[in-house]
Design a protein around this motif. Structure first.
Motif, PDB file in Angstrom:
ATOM      1  N   ALA A  92       0.853  -1.189   0.000  1.00 43.00           N
ATOM      2  CA  ALA A  92       0.000   0.000   0.000  1.00 43.00           C
ATOM      3  C   ALA A  92       0.885   1.235   0.000  1.00 43.00           C
ATOM      4  CB  ALA A  92      -0.914   0.020   1.225  1.00 43.00           C
ATOM      5  N   HIS A  93       0.412   2.280  -0.667  1.00 42.14           N
ATOM      6  CA  HIS A  93       1.086   3.574  -0.649  1.00 42.14           C
ATOM      7  C   HIS A  93       0.286   4.545   0.207  1.00 42.14           C
ATOM      8  CE1 HIS A  93       4.277   3.134  -3.710  1.00 42.14           C
ATOM      9  NE2 HIS A  93       3.468   2.250  -4.259  1.00 42.14           N
ATOM     10  N   VAL A  94       0.939   5.148   1.199  1.00 40.26           N
ATOM     11  CA  VAL A  94       0.321   6.198   2.018  1.00 40.26           C
ATOM     12  C   VAL A  94       0.569   7.520   1.308  1.00 40.26           C
ATOM     13  CG1 VAL A  94       0.310   7.351   4.257  1.00 40.26           C
ATOM     14  CG2 VAL A  94       0.687   4.878   4.119  1.00 40.26           C
ATOM     15  N   VAL A  95      -0.510   8.161   0.840  1.00 40.49           N
ATOM     16  CA  VAL A  95      -0.354   9.298  -0.060  1.00 40.49           C
ATOM     17  C   VAL A  95      -1.231  10.468   0.371  1.00 40.49           C
ATOM     18  CG1 VAL A  95       0.252   7.872  -2.048  1.00 40.49           C
ATOM     19  CG2 VAL A  95      -2.150   8.396  -1.601  1.00 40.49           C
ATOM     20  N   SER A  96      -0.827  11.659  -0.044  1.00 37.22           N
ATOM     21  CA  SER A  96      -1.651  12.851   0.137  1.00 37.22           C
ATOM     22  C   SER A  96      -2.803  12.813  -0.856  1.00 37.22           C
ATOM     23  CB  SER A  96      -0.807  14.102  -0.111  1.00 37.22           C
ATOM     24  OG  SER A  96      -0.455  14.183  -1.487  1.00 37.22           O
ATOM     25  N   PRO A  97      -3.852  13.608  -0.627  1.00 39.23           N
ATOM     26  CA  PRO A  97      -4.939  13.662  -1.607  1.00 39.23           C
ATOM     27  C   PRO A  97      -4.452  14.029  -3.001  1.00 39.23           C
ATOM     28  CG  PRO A  97      -5.604  14.730   0.434  1.00 39.23           C
ATOM     29  CD  PRO A  97      -4.150  14.427   0.572  1.00 39.23           C
TER      30      PRO A  97
END
Length: 368
Positions: free
Chosen positions: A292-297
């Protein structure tokens, strides 16, 4: 108390309804988790819309995002702050209750995803434990949701907390993983806790650990170091991809061993790796099963609207990892040494975020 009109705050970008890039990532076992979620995104339905639209399948609550929301005029936290203050709560208690309320709400939003994924996705990560095992266990007990992950920094003391949480059936996210060496220690701590749980007759499926590897931070630090080396030509994304491949390969080797097979037969769930990334390019370049990638909007939308990734970039890349790590060392960069500096700076930044959050809570409480 301010009587100024409510400040709506910056709007999140619109979530695309269909995306070839997201379909391709999903086919490769890659998910996007939305970073910096606060009460506003829960109250206005933004998180629910992004989850139902398939753009994201996880969420990360952060003290920094909560602080930003608390400082806005007409903040969505004000009614709860007022009620808790009338009940005589201290600022510390108010802060804990705000965090727990957001975590329960976000877990409800993600619960259907968690159920469909058989407990392998649909997670809500929450920052807020003070670094102790007792605080982490207390936070998990108060929220009481199967899809909660309590953030635990992958420091020396944090490794002991990870083991206790695994033994006691609390899901965790090991943050600040900046090297393969520290990842190996995180994995050992978690597996030891799972073994303790099995010996105690507990269900190891409740004790998930999702290591979050700081590929974006490592990329930036390595590029900065190489920029000061004569003759070096930094390649954006090179170091982060190398670290991701090293960690992914290490996990594959460990999950092929007898130790994991015994835990898996007892009911333990396979690990999912998370990458803390900064750009859509990094999301497209770091592609591997059950990640999974934790990303900004903005990064989430940029990924959805961007090119389709070319496929798995992590599996069976041991020769590439050795070559690339050697190339970095020839220029005086060792990821293991760099990781210690990054971790120390990140812990200092986290302490400042906790102090700023409590200050924002105090500012919102009625004057006595």
């Amino acid at each position: 108390m301010s009587s100024k009109p409510r400040d709506p705050g910056p709007a999140l970008p619109c979530a695309p309804h269909d995306s070839g890039a997201l379909r391709a990532l999903s086919a490769e076992g890659v998910a996007l988790w939305l970073d910096r979620v606060s009460r506003r995104h829960l109250l206005d339905g933004t998180l629910r819309a992004w989850v139902r639209g398939g753009l994201v399948s996880g969420a990360v609550l952060s003290l920094a995002a909560m602080t930003d929301e608390l400082r806005r005029t007409g903040t969505s936290y004000q009614p709860q702050v007022d009620a808790l203050a009338r009940g005589g709560c201290t600022p510390e208690r108010v802060g804990r209750e705000l965090l727990r309320s957001d975590a329960r709400w976000a877990c409800r939003v993600l619960a259907p995803v968690h159920a469909r994924a058989g407990g392998l996705d649909g997670w809500v990560r929450t920052d807020g434990a003070d670094g102790s095992a007792s605080e982490a266990l207390g936070l998990a007990a108060d929220v009481d949701r199967r899809n909660l992950l309590v953030d635990v920094a992958a420091t020396r003391s944090g490794l002991d907390v990870l083991r206790v949480c695994a033994r006691e059936g609390v899901g965790t996210s090991a943050t600040l993983v900046c090297s393969e060496e520290r990842f190996a220690e995180v994995l050992d701590a978690h597996l030891s806790g799972l073994e303790d749980a099995v010996r105690d007759g507990r269900d190891p499926a409740r004790s998930v650990c999702v290591p979050c590897v700081a590929v974006g931070e490592v990329d930036a630090a390595v590029d900065d170091a190489l920029a000061r080396v004569a003759g070096a030509r930094p390649v954006p994304g090179f170091a982060g991809l190398t670290l991701a491949r090293a960690v992914h390969g290490h996990l594959d080797r460990r999950l092929g061993g007898e130790r994991w097979r015994a835990l898996r037969s007892a009911g333990a769930l396979p690990h999912r790796l998370a990458w803390h990334t900064a750009t859509p390019a990094q999301v497209r370049e770091i592609v591997g099963w059950r990640t999974a990638h934790v990303v900004s909007p903005e990064t989430a939308v940029g990924t959805a609207l961007g090119p389709v990734p070319l496929g798995d970039s992590l599996a069976s890349r041991a020769p590439d990892v050795r070559r690339d790590l050697n190339a970095l060392r020839r220029h005086g960069v060792h990821l293991g040494c760099l990781a210690e500096t990054l971790t120390r700076h990140a812990r200092q930044a986290h302490d400042r975020e906790r102090a700023a959050f409590l200050e924002a809570v105090r500012d919102r409480m009625p004057r006595r």
